[in-house]
Scaffold this active site. Structure first.
Site, PDB file in Angstrom:
ATOM      1  N   SER A 142       0.438  -2.111  -4.181  1.00 43.41           N
ATOM      2  CA  SER A 142      -0.965  -2.513  -3.949  1.00 43.41           C
ATOM      3  C   SER A 142      -1.489  -3.128  -5.241  1.00 43.41           C
ATOM      4  O   SER A 142      -0.920  -2.895  -6.323  1.00 43.41           O
ATOM      5  CB  SER A 142      -1.779  -1.253  -3.619  1.00 43.41           C
ATOM      6  OG  SER A 142      -3.173  -1.524  -3.668  1.00 43.41           O
ATOM      7  N   TYR A 155      -4.252   7.666  -4.592  1.00 50.19           N
ATOM      8  CA  TYR A 155      -3.719   6.367  -4.163  1.00 50.19           C
ATOM      9  C   TYR A 155      -3.292   5.541  -5.380  1.00 50.19           C
ATOM     10  O   TYR A 155      -2.177   4.995  -5.418  1.00 50.19           O
ATOM     11  CB  TYR A 155      -4.792   5.631  -3.357  1.00 50.19           C
ATOM     12  CG  TYR A 155      -4.314   4.393  -2.641  1.00 50.19           C
ATOM     13  CD1 TYR A 155      -3.685   4.475  -1.410  1.00 50.19           C
ATOM     14  CD2 TYR A 155      -4.496   3.128  -3.201  1.00 50.19           C
ATOM     15  CE1 TYR A 155      -3.248   3.330  -0.748  1.00 50.19           C
ATOM     16  CE2 TYR A 155      -4.063   1.982  -2.551  1.00 50.19           C
ATOM     17  CZ  TYR A 155      -3.446   2.082  -1.324  1.00 50.19           C
ATOM     18  OH  TYR A 155      -3.015   0.946  -0.671  1.00 50.19           O
TER      19      TYR A 155
HETATM   20  P1  NAD Z   1      -1.865   1.143   8.526  1.00 49.07           P
HETATM   21  O1  NAD Z   1      -2.690   2.383   8.600  1.00 49.07           O
HETATM   22  O2  NAD Z   1      -2.152  -0.014   9.432  1.00 49.07           O
HETATM   23  O3  NAD Z   1      -0.332   1.489   8.748  1.00 49.07           O
HETATM   24  C1  NAD Z   1       0.262   2.595   8.144  1.00 49.07           C
HETATM   25  C2  NAD Z   1       1.577   2.873   8.825  1.00 49.07           C
HETATM   26  O4  NAD Z   1       2.137   4.033   8.207  1.00 49.07           O
HETATM   27  C3  NAD Z   1       1.424   3.194  10.320  1.00 49.07           C
HETATM   28  O5  NAD Z   1       2.555   2.692  10.999  1.00 49.07           O
HETATM   29  C4  NAD Z   1       1.446   4.714  10.324  1.00 49.07           C
HETATM   30  O6  NAD Z   1       1.876   5.267  11.572  1.00 49.07           O
HETATM   31  C5  NAD Z   1       2.422   4.993   9.214  1.00 49.07           C
HETATM   32  N1  NAD Z   1       2.316   6.320   8.663  1.00 49.07           N
HETATM   33  C6  NAD Z   1       1.222   6.959   8.173  1.00 49.07           C
HETATM   34  N2  NAD Z   1       1.549   8.207   7.789  1.00 49.07           N
HETATM   35  C7  NAD Z   1       2.880   8.342   8.030  1.00 49.07           C
HETATM   36  C8  NAD Z   1       3.792   9.408   7.843  1.00 49.07           C
HETATM   37  N3  NAD Z   1       3.443  10.588   7.351  1.00 49.07           N
HETATM   38  N4  NAD Z   1       5.078   9.198   8.232  1.00 49.07           N
HETATM   39  C9  NAD Z   1       5.465   8.012   8.773  1.00 49.07           C
HETATM   40  N5  NAD Z   1       4.642   6.988   8.956  1.00 49.07           N
HETATM   41  C10 NAD Z   1       3.362   7.154   8.596  1.00 49.07           C
HETATM   42  O7  NAD Z   1      -1.905   0.727   6.991  1.00 49.07           O
HETATM   43  P2  NAD Z   1      -1.590  -0.651   6.245  1.00 49.07           P
HETATM   44  O8  NAD Z   1      -2.870  -1.148   5.712  1.00 49.07           O
HETATM   45  O9  NAD Z   1      -0.730  -1.540   7.045  1.00 49.07           O
HETATM   46  O10 NAD Z   1      -0.784  -0.092   4.998  1.00 49.07           O
HETATM   47  C11 NAD Z   1       0.602  -0.268   4.838  1.00 49.07           C
HETATM   48  C12 NAD Z   1       0.945  -0.181   3.366  1.00 49.07           C
HETATM   49  O11 NAD Z   1       0.275  -1.233   2.668  1.00 49.07           O
HETATM   50  C13 NAD Z   1       0.478   1.117   2.699  1.00 49.07           C
HETATM   51  O12 NAD Z   1       1.456   1.553   1.778  1.00 49.07           O
HETATM   52  C14 NAD Z   1      -0.795   0.705   1.991  1.00 49.07           C
HETATM   53  O13 NAD Z   1      -1.067   1.519   0.893  1.00 49.07           O
HETATM   54  C15 NAD Z   1      -0.421  -0.693   1.568  1.00 49.07           C
HETATM   55  N6  NAD Z   1      -1.567  -1.535   1.261  1.00 49.07           N
HETATM   56  C16 NAD Z   1      -2.515  -1.822   2.188  1.00 49.07           C
HETATM   57  C17 NAD Z   1      -3.583  -2.623   1.827  1.00 49.07           C
HETATM   58  C18 NAD Z   1      -4.650  -2.995   2.808  1.00 49.07           C
HETATM   59  O14 NAD Z   1      -5.646  -3.617   2.381  1.00 49.07           O
HETATM   60  N7  NAD Z   1      -4.524  -2.694   4.082  1.00 49.07           N
HETATM   61  C19 NAD Z   1      -3.690  -3.130   0.537  1.00 49.07           C
HETATM   62  C20 NAD Z   1      -2.703  -2.811  -0.390  1.00 49.07           C
HETATM   63  C21 NAD Z   1      -1.651  -2.022  -0.026  1.00 49.07           C
END
Ligand code: NAD
Length: 260
Positions: A142, A155
């Site tokens: 991130s 985080y």
């Molecule tokens: P999201 O909530 O859409 O998806 C998260 C996924 O992780 C889902 O498939 C969920 O079922 C799964 N998950 C959650 N807990 C779990 C567990 N205990 N075991 C297995 N699977 C689990 O989130 P996202 O925004 O797509 O985030 C994905 C990654 O991207 C994360 O690591 C997040 O930190 C990172 N990220 C997101 C953003 C953003 O702005 N959305 C920015 C930077 C980084």
């Protein structure tokens, strides 16, 4: 890159039932990789989307807080496809709270899912990648892997941690055909961020559109969201021959967030 340059390869993307993980999985499938999806919720729709690209797909619902379940997922993937060639450590959660009142159970969950799970998948995937002398490990960190924000202690710690893990794995594999890199997105409009927008709208008594505008303007100079599709294209670059010697980078795709 030929159209189906990942044909015959197998990718495992943690947390790929929604958001960024699904976006990356779809790009890998489009270029021919078979997929192991992981994550909570009904996987039938994501599986159908992947399958539409003419590749094989399975779903394993391992909970990323549970090392025994991660081991089972990695063993099942190897049994089904021979090995995992492309590992995308993407599963992640957020919790927003000042540190004095940060629930210890939430701290443990964030570190387990965002950081420790990648240690387990990486240690389990690496032997077969080394034997094949080809592999790609892509860690979804991130902008918070590079800079901090208030109220996100777990985080930010987990994301700085996974950037560090990325560098160590890149060094330990540096003379092999295995590479390890991190992707550092800014704001991406997924369920994880929608929750933060909804909380902001409720706290400020404004519409979700206004809350979304404010969220972007606080951090992201482009004032626009990065998309899962754009992040998927970056993952494809790491998987391409042009990425053979890209090792240990933490590549921000964040509308200028960390340039400030
Ligand atoms: P999201 O909530 O859409 O998806 C998260 C996924 O992780 C889902 O498939 C969920 O079922 C799964 N998950 C959650 N807990 C779990 C567990 N205990 N075991 C297995 N699977 C689990 O989130 P996202 O925004 O797509 O985030 C994905 C990654 O991207 C994360 O690591 C997040 O930190 C990172 N990220 C997101 C953003 C953003 O702005 N959305 C920015 C930077 C980084």
């Amino acid at each position: 890159m030929s159209d189906r340059f990942l044909h015959g390869k197998t990718a495992l993307v943690t947390g790929s039932t929604s958001g960024i993980g699904l976006g990356i999985a779809l790009k890998l499938a489009q270029r021919g990789a078979n997929l192991v999806l992981n994550g909570f919720g009904d996987a039938s729709e994501p599986m159908a989307q992947v399958k539409a690209h003419g590749v094989e797909v399975v779903h394993h619902a391992a909970d990323m807080t549970q090392p025994a379940q991660i081991e089972d997922m990695m063993a099942s993937a190897a049994q089904r496809f021979g090995r995992v060639d492309i590992l995308v450590n993407n599963a992640g959660i957020q919790h927003v709270s000042p540190i004095e009142t940060f629930p210890t159970e939430r701290w443990d969950a964030v570190i387990a899912i965002n950081l420790t799970s990648a240690f387990h998948t990486t240690r389990l995937a690496l032997p077969a990648m080394r034997a094949a002398n080809w592999g790609r490990i892509i860690n979804v960190a991130s902008a918070h892997g590079l800079v901090a924000s208030v109220q996100k202690s777990a985080y930010v710690a987990s994301k700085h941690g996974i950037v560090g893990l990325t560098k160590v794995v890149a060094l330990e594999t540096a003379t092999s055909g295995v590479t390890c890199n991190a992707i550092c997105p800014g704001w991406v409009l997924t369920p994880l961020v929608q929750k933060q927008i909804d909380a902001k709208a409720a706290a400020l008594g404004v519409s979700t559109e206004e809350a979304s505008r404010q969220l972007l303007s606080e951090k992201e100079p482009s004032l626009s969201f990065t998309t899962p599709e754009e992040l998927g294209e970056l993952a494809l670059f790491f998987c391409s021959a042009a990425g053979n010697n890209v090792r240990g980078v933490a590549w921000n795709m964040d509308g200028g967030w960390v340039a400030q």
